[in-house]
Design an enzyme around this catalytic site. Structure first.
Site, PDB file in Angstrom:
ATOM      1  CD1 TRP A 102      78.911  38.287  73.072  1.00 16.19           C
ATOM      2  CD2 TRP A 102      79.222  37.500  75.140  1.00 16.19           C
ATOM      3  NE1 TRP A 102      77.686  37.873  73.560  1.00 16.19           N
ATOM      4  CE2 TRP A 102      77.849  37.388  74.827  1.00 16.19           C
ATOM      5  CE3 TRP A 102      79.653  37.069  76.403  1.00 16.19           C
ATOM      6  CZ2 TRP A 102      76.906  36.858  75.710  1.00 16.19           C
ATOM      7  CZ3 TRP A 102      78.719  36.547  77.284  1.00 16.19           C
ATOM      8  CH2 TRP A 102      77.358  36.446  76.944  1.00 16.19           C
ATOM      9  CG  ASP A 173      83.861  33.921  71.968  1.00 15.21           C
ATOM     10  OD1 ASP A 173      83.202  32.969  71.495  1.00 15.21           O
ATOM     11  OD2 ASP A 173      83.409  34.708  72.835  1.00 15.21           O
ATOM     12  CE  LYS A 197      74.934  33.139  71.671  1.00 10.97           C
ATOM     13  NZ  LYS A 197      76.015  33.569  72.541  1.00 10.97           N
TER      14      LYS A 197
END
Ligand code: PLP
Length: 360
Positions: A102, A173, A197
């Site tokens: 990511w 993040d 999530k």
């Protein structure tokens, strides 16, 4: 079959209690006779819910008053461009730690908006498994507009458990670890997270932005992604994702009832250590990450004989253990054990893994 346990990495399971509540009030929200999906976001009753959601999130994370809480569009990846556009000028230098997959996407997106994206370090292979380059080795810029990292790499299962000690404002993040344990928000410039999530539905994102970083958006920043505009408009510059906001609000209330992030943190560490302990005790399974860098949210694991992967996944599904297939980039298995996963789910997984090993 009893209710399955869903280990999906995202969109991920939500607390059953929340889903039931949403179902019960789906056609008749707050005795209005209509759904929360059918009401104006400007209606005072919706605004009250939205403001309560923000307050609950502020309470849960102990967010200081000099931070804005923004409810944004575009999920986690939307923030990959929102961050450079909002808090770095086009001629700026920005620092990124490349923690995994990511981070890598975030870096490539930032390159579109700022001149100099400096990658200060990356993941490294050590004898004890995958780790991150140690702090001493990072090549930090003197003048970075911000330092970006991903404290929990969802695909790789790598986590950085300490907040980095750097001079530039820290941008994190936290798509897959927000609200998973206590956090000192005041150490950060921006915290962002896609919701699917650990919070609620996909396509939605939370950005927590320190006041002094507002007001510097690049001129061509799209208005819906402009932190300053969204802060001024209380995240309602355009129609927000009202259903996602509502469902997130229910999750925040649920978290409060569970005892907040302290209780979640204890539980999440207990769940993760049970799973890692079992994996480490077996020669049949392995986890590729250095013990100091293991995620408490996403636990990847490999079978010693990968030809058994298919059988493992099929039988797991038959046993009601869903979503265990590893990310398509890395293969193997991955158990995502976010806040909503109870200890009973981890127990059932360990039991299944033991049985599968015994029969293999
Ligand atoms: C899932 C994830 C993303 C991407 O989220 P989208 O909402 O699909 O854009 C970004 N960063 C991390 C750490 C993630 O886990």
């Amino acid at each position: 079959m009893s209710a399955p346990f869903n280990f999906s990495a995202g969109p991920a399971m939500l607390p059953a209690e929340i889903m039931k509540q949403a179902q019960e009030e789906f056609l008749n929200w707050n005795n209005l006779g209509i759904s929360v999906m059918e009401i104006s976001h400007r209606d005072p009753i919706f605004i009250r819910m939205a403001e309560q959601a923000e307050q609950d999130l502020r309470d849960l994370m102990a967010i200081p008053n000099n931070y804005q809480v923004l409810f944004m569009h575009g999920g986690g990846r939307g923030q990959f461009s929102a961050v450079p556009q909002n808090i770095a000028g086009p001629n700026a230098t920005v620092d990124y730690l490349n923690c995994g997959i990511w981070s890598d996407f975030a870096i490539r997106e930032a390159q579109k908006y700022v001149q100099q994206v400096n990658v200060v370090g990356a993941s490294v292979q050590t004898e004890q498994g995958k780790a991150l380059a140690p702090r001493e080795s990072w090549q930090l810029s003197d003048n970075a507009a911000y330092f970006h990292y991903c404290p929990n790499e969802t695909v790789d299962g790598i986590a950085l458990h300490e907040i980095p000690d750097v001079n530039a404002p820290i941008v994190a993040d936290m798509s897959s670890n927000i609200l998973s344990e206590p956090l000192d928000v005041s150490r950060f410039g921006v915290i962002y997270a896609g919701a699917q999530k650990n919070i609620g539905p996909s396509g939605f994102a939370i950005a927590i932005v320190r006041d002094d970083l507002l007001g510097h958006a690049q001129g061509n920043t799209s208005t819906i992604m402009d932190y300053t505009v969204q802060a001024k408009e209380r995240s309602m510059y355009n129609t927000p994702n009202t259903f996602a906001w509502y469902l997130s609000a229910l999750v925040f209330q649920w978290l409060k009832r569970q005892g907040g992030v302290e209780a979640m943190g204890r539980m999440n560490h207990a769940k993760a250590s049970k799973l890692y302990q079992y994996i480490d005790s077996s020669d049949f399974y392995s986890n590729p990450v250095h013990p100091n860098y293991r995620s408490i949210m996403n636990v990847p694991f490999l079978l010693a004989d990968e030809r058994l992967d298919g059988d493992f996944l099929k039988q797991a599904e038959q046993a009601g253990l869903l979503g265990l297939k590893g990310h398509r980039f890395v293969g193997g298995m991955r158990a995502s054990i976010y806040n909503a996963m109870p200890m009973a789910g981890v127990d059932a997984l360990v039991e299944f893994m033991r049985e599968f090993e015994r029969k293999a």
